[in-house]
Design an enzyme around this catalytic site. Sequence first.
Site, PDB file in Angstrom:
ATOM      1  CB  SER A 129     -14.045 -24.425 -44.357  1.00 41.84           C
ATOM      2  OG  SER A 129     -14.741 -25.033 -43.601  1.00 41.84           O
ATOM      3  CE  LYS A 146     -13.985 -23.493 -40.793  1.00 42.90           C
ATOM      4  NZ  LYS A 146     -14.939 -24.860 -40.866  1.00 42.90           N
ATOM      5  CE1 TYR A 199     -15.505 -21.026 -38.317  1.00 45.22           C
ATOM      6  CE2 TYR A 199     -17.488 -20.501 -38.709  1.00 45.22           C
ATOM      7  CZ  TYR A 199     -16.608 -20.816 -38.478  1.00 45.22           C
ATOM      8  OH  TYR A 199     -16.808 -22.171 -40.210  1.00 45.22           O
ATOM      9  CE1 TYR A 249     -14.112 -29.211 -42.290  1.00 45.41           C
ATOM     10  CE2 TYR A 249     -14.258 -28.796 -44.520  1.00 45.41           C
ATOM     11  CZ  TYR A 249     -14.538 -28.568 -43.011  1.00 45.41           C
ATOM     12  OH  TYR A 249     -14.687 -27.202 -43.309  1.00 45.41           O
ATOM     13  CB  VAL A 308     -18.947 -24.020 -47.828  1.00 47.11           C
ATOM     14  CG1 VAL A 308     -19.050 -25.613 -46.680  1.00 47.11           C
ATOM     15  CG2 VAL A 308     -18.926 -23.101 -47.440  1.00 47.11           C
TER      16      VAL A 308
END
Length: 318
Positions: free
Chosen positions: A74, A77, A202, A254, A272
Amino acid sequence: MSDDKQQENTWNYLNENLTQWVMESKSHSMEGNVASYIPELANAPKDILGICIMDSQGQTALSGDHDFRFTLQSISKVFTLILALMDRGEEVVFSKVGMEPTGDDFNSMLKLELVEPGIPFNPLINAGAIAISSLIAGNSPAEQTDRMLHFFRDIADNSTLDINLDVHQSESDTAHRNRSLAYFLKDNGVLDQQVDDVLEVYFSHCSVEATCTDLARMALVLAHNGVDPIRKKQIIPRRFVQIAKTFMFTCGMYNASGEFAMNVGLPAKSGVSGGILSMVPGRYGIGVVGPALNRKGNSTAGVHLLGTLSQKFDWSLF
Ligand code: DON
């Protein structure tokens, strides 16, 4: 004392103590678990912790398992968001994703159905990042992936940065939840291309492999508002770094972003695989890796280490 002298003292104090702080934080890896929903990630050792802090001259303070290789997951991103903003502009990007934290898990699809207009709440949750992948310029997934990789390599100043194909395959084989999210987005009119084509881009950016030093180098550019202080060139427009850092603050960890802001007080983004990219604005880029994760999907030892550093050096922006 002059500013330069003070910075030199801080740097020396950091180097003298970093290994001790890493050792103390490492024990916290036992409280977490390595991610296993992407089977290839489960091979990572649970009890490692590494860090790289880079200053604006490119000097590094390194400690622990800093040369361990992991995939960005992530963390990528943040940079695909910036690339989409550079390729399409703010108006297009924010017609596809919102600007708010969710309070839900990173792979939740709850709000896509519950809240009108059915666009992802922000670009850092999985649904939002899938929508962002579709906005990277290129006529095919291969062209989009190539553009993404060149952009990541430029920011990291590392032409060897590449996709870990085993992780990519593992993600693709087990991405049932991401496929569901993408079909939902397609149905809601968020994706123009085919679901499989968007997911290919992705999976590719999530599977880019790096070390703590690469993360710190990339973070350094964000810490300097898009200017690489080492090569002395503007890589990203300041406004887009401002947007990215705002999301890192509000959604980067998050639904533990509030707790992280309270205890560390720096913009950060986790993945992760156990990586965390963070920065001290105007000063340092920081890369951390500790694969054991807490319930919210953030590195247990990594979060602890950043908390210690922030306290010792009074790094919180608040
Ligand atoms: O799509 C996924 O689930 C992963 N490739 C990325 C998720 C992730 O890193 C969430 N971070 N904490």
